[in-house]
Motif scaffolding. Structure first.
Motif, PDB file in Angstrom:
ATOM      1  N   ILE A 139       4.907  19.813  -1.377  1.00 23.39           N
ATOM      2  CA  ILE A 139       5.941  18.624  -0.999  1.00 23.39           C
ATOM      3  C   ILE A 139       5.756  17.403  -1.674  1.00 23.39           C
ATOM      4  CG2 ILE A 139       6.894  19.844   1.122  1.00 23.39           C
ATOM      5  CD1 ILE A 139       5.404  17.972   2.606  1.00 23.39           C
ATOM      6  N   PRO A 140       6.622  16.454  -2.186  1.00 27.71           N
ATOM      7  CA  PRO A 140       6.314  15.061  -2.736  1.00 27.71           C
ATOM      8  C   PRO A 140       5.308  14.419  -2.100  1.00 27.71           C
ATOM      9  CG  PRO A 140       8.681  15.736  -2.893  1.00 27.71           C
ATOM     10  CD  PRO A 140       8.060  16.578  -1.743  1.00 27.71           C
ATOM     11  N   ASP A 141       4.133  13.943  -2.728  1.00 26.30           N
ATOM     12  CA  ASP A 141       3.297  13.078  -2.203  1.00 26.30           C
ATOM     13  C   ASP A 141       3.479  11.735  -2.896  1.00 26.30           C
ATOM     14  OD1 ASP A 141       0.833  12.264  -1.308  1.00 26.30           O
ATOM     15  OD2 ASP A 141       0.058  14.199  -1.787  1.00 26.30           O
ATOM     16  N   ALA A 142       2.382  10.936  -2.778  1.00 30.51           N
ATOM     17  CA  ALA A 142       2.435   9.443  -2.920  1.00 30.51           C
ATOM     18  C   ALA A 142       2.607   9.373  -4.562  1.00 30.51           C
ATOM     19  CB  ALA A 142       1.163   8.891  -2.632  1.00 30.51           C
ATOM     20  N   GLY A 143       2.384  10.245  -5.487  1.00 30.42           N
ATOM     21  CA  GLY A 143       2.711   9.970  -6.847  1.00 30.42           C
ATOM     22  C   GLY A 143       4.059   9.714  -7.019  1.00 30.42           C
ATOM     23  N   ALA A 144       5.029  10.255  -6.262  1.00 32.52           N
ATOM     24  CA  ALA A 144       6.247  10.196  -6.507  1.00 32.52           C
ATOM     25  C   ALA A 144       6.723   8.667  -6.180  1.00 32.52           C
ATOM     26  CB  ALA A 144       7.245  10.998  -5.408  1.00 32.52           C
ATOM     27  N   THR A 145       6.293   8.182  -4.977  1.00 31.53           N
ATOM     28  CA  THR A 145       6.525   6.812  -4.867  1.00 31.53           C
ATOM     29  C   THR A 145       5.888   5.684  -5.662  1.00 31.53           C
ATOM     30  OG1 THR A 145       6.583   7.410  -2.445  1.00 31.53           O
ATOM     31  CG2 THR A 145       6.795   4.913  -2.650  1.00 31.53           C
ATOM     32  N   ILE A 146       4.772   6.169  -6.127  1.00 37.26           N
ATOM     33  CA  ILE A 146       3.896   5.383  -7.062  1.00 37.26           C
ATOM     34  C   ILE A 146       4.943   5.126  -8.601  1.00 37.26           C
ATOM     35  CG2 ILE A 146       1.910   4.798  -8.695  1.00 37.26           C
ATOM     36  CD1 ILE A 146       0.501   6.181  -6.144  1.00 37.26           C
ATOM     37  N   ALA A 147       5.179   6.143  -8.818  1.00 37.21           N
ATOM     38  CA  ALA A 147       6.231   6.359 -10.280  1.00 37.21           C
ATOM     39  C   ALA A 147       7.267   5.596 -10.039  1.00 37.21           C
ATOM     40  CB  ALA A 147       6.445   8.063 -10.558  1.00 37.21           C
ATOM     41  N   ALA A 148       8.074   5.992  -8.922  1.00 30.15           N
ATOM     42  CA  ALA A 148       9.411   4.968  -8.719  1.00 30.15           C
ATOM     43  C   ALA A 148       9.149   3.494  -8.882  1.00 30.15           C
ATOM     44  CB  ALA A 148      10.151   5.323  -7.486  1.00 30.15           C
ATOM     45  N   LEU A 149       8.167   3.016  -8.206  1.00 25.47           N
ATOM     46  CA  LEU A 149       7.799   1.568  -8.160  1.00 25.47           C
ATOM     47  C   LEU A 149       7.261   1.115  -9.330  1.00 25.47           C
ATOM     48  CD1 LEU A 149       6.511   1.252  -4.620  1.00 25.47           C
ATOM     49  CD2 LEU A 149       8.555   0.282  -5.289  1.00 25.47           C
ATOM     50  N   GLU A 150       6.420   1.813 -10.081  1.00 24.42           N
ATOM     51  CA  GLU A 150       5.844   1.412 -11.408  1.00 24.42           C
ATOM     52  C   GLU A 150       7.106   1.135 -12.582  1.00 24.42           C
ATOM     53  OE1 GLU A 150       1.172   2.478 -11.337  1.00 24.42           O
ATOM     54  OE2 GLU A 150       2.665   3.759 -12.672  1.00 24.42           O
ATOM     55  N   HIS A 151       7.873   2.457 -12.398  1.00 22.59           N
ATOM     56  CA  HIS A 151       8.975   2.348 -13.339  1.00 22.59           C
ATOM     57  C   HIS A 151      10.060   0.979 -13.080  1.00 22.59           C
ATOM     58  CE1 HIS A 151      12.009   3.773 -16.161  1.00 22.59           C
ATOM     59  NE2 HIS A 151      12.948   3.672 -15.129  1.00 22.59           N
ATOM     60  N   VAL A 155       0.922  -1.247   0.028  1.00 21.12           N
ATOM     61  CA  VAL A 155       0.074  -0.073  -0.006  1.00 21.12           C
ATOM     62  C   VAL A 155       0.883   1.172   0.010  1.00 21.12           C
ATOM     63  CG1 VAL A 155      -1.675   1.455   1.396  1.00 21.12           C
ATOM     64  CG2 VAL A 155      -1.911  -1.066   1.281  1.00 21.12           C
ATOM     65  N   VAL A 156       0.810   2.205  -1.040  1.00 19.79           N
ATOM     66  CA  VAL A 156       1.480   3.191  -1.067  1.00 19.79           C
ATOM     67  C   VAL A 156       0.667   4.503  -0.777  1.00 19.79           C
ATOM     68  CG1 VAL A 156       3.052   4.791  -2.354  1.00 19.79           C
ATOM     69  CG2 VAL A 156       3.133   2.311  -2.781  1.00 19.79           C
ATOM     70  N   ALA A 157       1.318   5.252   0.184  1.00 15.82           N
ATOM     71  CA  ALA A 157       0.656   6.541   0.270  1.00 15.82           C
ATOM     72  C   ALA A 157       1.438   7.783   0.727  1.00 15.82           C
ATOM     73  CB  ALA A 157      -0.246   6.373   1.802  1.00 15.82           C
ATOM     74  N   PHE A 158       0.919   8.840   0.906  1.00 14.32           N
ATOM     75  CA  PHE A 158       1.878  10.019   1.067  1.00 14.32           C
ATOM     76  C   PHE A 158       2.547   9.762   2.564  1.00 14.32           C
ATOM     77  CE2 PHE A 158       1.450  14.986   2.476  1.00 14.32           C
ATOM     78  CZ  PHE A 158       2.545  14.919   2.018  1.00 14.32           C
ATOM     79  N   ASP A 159       3.913   9.906   2.324  1.00 13.87           N
ATOM     80  CA  ASP A 159       4.742   9.380   3.313  1.00 13.87           C
ATOM     81  C   ASP A 159       6.030  10.243   3.799  1.00 13.87           C
ATOM     82  OD1 ASP A 159       6.213   8.108   5.568  1.00 13.87           O
ATOM     83  OD2 ASP A 159       6.312   6.101   4.564  1.00 13.87           O
ATOM     84  N   ARG A 160       5.949  11.054   4.536  1.00 13.77           N
ATOM     85  CA  ARG A 160       7.039  12.064   4.863  1.00 13.77           C
ATOM     86  C   ARG A 160       8.261  11.310   5.592  1.00 13.77           C
ATOM     87  NH1 ARG A 160       3.272  16.464   7.517  1.00 13.77           N
ATOM     88  NH2 ARG A 160       3.005  14.332   8.473  1.00 13.77           N
ATOM     89  N   THR A 161       8.219  10.013   5.984  1.00 19.20           N
ATOM     90  CA  THR A 161       9.091   9.225   6.302  1.00 19.20           C
ATOM     91  C   THR A 161       9.793   8.126   5.265  1.00 19.20           C
ATOM     92  OG1 THR A 161       7.699   7.804   7.336  1.00 19.20           O
ATOM     93  CG2 THR A 161       8.454   9.613   8.687  1.00 19.20           C
ATOM     94  N   LEU A 162       9.405   8.128   4.131  1.00 17.06           N
ATOM     95  CA  LEU A 162       9.829   7.312   2.909  1.00 17.06           C
ATOM     96  C   LEU A 162      11.440   7.483   3.259  1.00 17.06           C
ATOM     97  CD1 LEU A 162       9.216   5.948   0.172  1.00 17.06           C
ATOM     98  CD2 LEU A 162       9.804   8.113  -0.877  1.00 17.06           C
ATOM     99  N   ASP A 163      11.829   5.952   3.071  1.00 20.37           N
ATOM    100  CA  ASP A 163      13.285   5.920   2.865  1.00 20.37           C
ATOM    101  C   ASP A 163      13.620   4.573   1.975  1.00 20.37           C
ATOM    102  OD1 ASP A 163      12.759   3.731   4.407  1.00 20.37           O
ATOM    103  OD2 ASP A 163      13.660   4.493   6.317  1.00 20.37           O
ATOM    104  N   TYR A 164      14.846   4.378   1.846  1.00 27.11           N
ATOM    105  CA  TYR A 164      15.332   3.374   0.980  1.00 27.11           C
ATOM    106  C   TYR A 164      14.807   2.030   1.373  1.00 27.11           C
ATOM    107  CZ  TYR A 164      18.065   0.787  -2.556  1.00 27.11           C
ATOM    108  OH  TYR A 164      18.491  -0.001  -3.648  1.00 27.11           O
ATOM    109  N   ARG A 165      15.007   1.790   2.653  1.00 27.29           N
ATOM    110  CA  ARG A 165      14.576   0.435   3.197  1.00 27.29           C
ATOM    111  C   ARG A 165      12.984   0.052   2.621  1.00 27.29           C
ATOM    112  NH1 ARG A 165      15.189  -2.842   7.347  1.00 27.29           N
ATOM    113  NH2 ARG A 165      16.913  -1.628   8.351  1.00 27.29           N
ATOM    114  N   LYS A 166      12.132   1.193   2.767  1.00 21.76           N
ATOM    115  CA  LYS A 166      10.727   1.023   2.298  1.00 21.76           C
ATOM    116  C   LYS A 166      10.678   0.904   0.839  1.00 21.76           C
ATOM    117  CE  LYS A 166       8.763   3.898   6.233  1.00 21.76           C
ATOM    118  NZ  LYS A 166       7.808   4.866   6.530  1.00 21.76           N
ATOM    119  N   LEU A 167      11.390   1.497   0.175  1.00 20.93           N
ATOM    120  CA  LEU A 167      11.264   1.319  -1.395  1.00 20.93           C
ATOM    121  C   LEU A 167      11.872  -0.077  -1.691  1.00 20.93           C
ATOM    122  CD1 LEU A 167      11.002   3.437  -3.700  1.00 20.93           C
ATOM    123  CD2 LEU A 167      13.005   3.673  -3.719  1.00 20.93           C
ATOM    124  N   ASN A 168      13.052  -0.480  -1.034  1.00 19.26           N
ATOM    125  CA  ASN A 168      13.396  -1.861  -1.418  1.00 19.26           C
ATOM    126  C   ASN A 168      12.588  -2.927  -0.901  1.00 19.26           C
ATOM    127  OD1 ASN A 168      15.010  -4.163  -1.401  1.00 19.26           O
ATOM    128  ND2 ASN A 168      16.841  -3.043  -0.342  1.00 19.26           N
TER     129      ASN A 168
END
Lengths: 272, 272
Positions: B172-184, B131-144
């Motif tokens: 400020i960057p919202d969930a769209g950033a994380t979605i784009a990264a993971l989809e790509h 589940v991806v959401a707006f997260d101002r504590t996003l980090d590499y561990r979560k992405l990985n």
């Protein structure tokens, strides 16, 4: 017909070694080419370790190598920026080696703006350009800082655009993830990617070989980067099947590489 | 012609308030509609705060509101998953409120896999869905972690897909950033986005209003989300020019909203 080649550009991961092990035929291949007075250089998109570290690893695996014969995407970007835009103040999403490499070219790298709350609109003070690289310490503060700078017109560079970096047991997210995120939310496009399949990294490899492209060969395991890039530079190309490419992938290509090799051990017999 | 409307769905940021201030006419507009016995509900894509917190804020600004009349993307996703896939073990890139909201629907949220090195291929033990959401504590561990789970076939959901979240001084960057990264990097596509402009959030708003869409109106400041979504749901629509949309943006539309309002103060005079 045997190809006459004087200079060889080798990809590293999946071509010369995998993890900490030399791939079959790699050590003998490179030793044989060097005995014939051929020139060899090595290219890597990974901006995580120094050329000294790569040279030491190759030497340890039985391929004695000078650090100047290793070309990383970090070196290529450093040279490119030092030549075209040396005055820029760079904000780097990357690991310590990349920062050191860029500074070694006389470039200015801005420190993290740690006095600002990463959950607010970070003011990108003193940032003229954003550099995105493979960074296993990526976090929201970095993403926010780069976003604010790009939205205010900062220039946009990357060492490499790989989606994922092969690792024992799979792969982990690479710079492509961060580039996709920033491109999507800013509507900007990265201006220059230094690493493969950019021609910039080939130009520097050819400069180091001191030979025209027509007398050189690019050898790698990836069709869409290594082989595409070699062809674009006007070099001969060889794909090795020790990495991500299978023989049936090659069969599908309209413009196949000059050589398809099970492993590097076959290379010396196919060139002169 | 005056529109006859019985239920009103209001966007919050840029429509009812901006930051901590009610927008001109908002308090009087909603009070007037309620005196006419109209129903009002509020929708927000932000999965950062509870419905109680939004209701308390509205009440503080002079719009007394029941938490049940606030519908967030987090609530919508929670209800959707509880209805369609209650057995999934969810890995959440999001903030604590979202985790609490999902758990309140009886859903299982997996803890961070903190025993694993985030620079390695994280083994996504026990994760069935990301589940991806707006997260101002996003980090590499979560992405990985999300990357490994998606590459192994985990399902893929998001609360919202906004590129950036408006804030004092910018966004400020919202969930769209994380979605784009993971989809790509995964080649996967997010299956369901719960928030605007998804019809899911409108279905729940209409359910709360207890009225058919034809008797309801969606009011917001964004054409591509609020207005598009209202139209798709078969509702009347009104755009307010107190947020991101300008009058000339509306003029360009082939299918404009029913009403264009300088601010909410104009709404009660335009509907009955």
């Amino acid at each position: 017909m045997t190809l006459h080649i004087d200079g060889f550009v080798f990809d590293l991961d999946g071509t010369v070694y995998l993890g900490d092990t030399a791939l079959p035929g790699a050590v003998e291949c490179i030793a044989t080419l060097r005995r014939r007075n051929k020139r060899t250089v090595f290219v890597s998109n990974k901006p995580l370790e120094s050329r000294q570290a790569y040279a030491a690893k190759l030497t340890r695996l039985g391929i004695p190598t000078d650090p100047d014969d290793v070309i990383t995407s970090a070196l290529v970007l450093g040279r490119y920026l030092a030549r075209t835009a040396p005055q820029l103040h760079l904000y780097v999403i990357g690991e310590p080696y990349l920062v050191a490499e860029l500074r070694s070219h006389g470039l200015t790298v801005v420190d993290e703006l740690l006095d600002q709350d990463p959950r607010e609109v970070i003011q990108p003070r003193g940032i003229d350009a954003v550099v995105v690289a493979f960074d296993r310490t990526l976090d929201y503060r970095k993403l926010n800082t780069a976003y604010q700078a790009l939205m205010r017109g900062a220039r946009f560079f990357a060492t490499n655009a790989d989606k994922a970096c092969p690792m024992p047991g799979g792969a982990i997210p690479d710079a492509g993830a961060t580039i996709a995120a920033l491109e999507h939310i800013t509507g900007r496009k990265v201006e220059v990617v230094a690493g493969k399949p950019s021609t910039l990294i080939m130009e520097i490899a050819l400069e180091r070989l001191g030979l025209p492209a027509a007398r050189c060969m690019m050898i790698g395991d990836r069709l869409e980067t290594d082989i595409a890039m070699g062809k674009q530079a006007g070099m001969a190309t060889a794909v090795v099947l020790t990495g991500v490419t299978k023989r049936e992938d090659v069969a599908r290509l309209a413009s196949p590489p000059d050589l398809v090799l099970e492993n590097l051990g076959e290379l010396p017999g196919r060139v002169e």
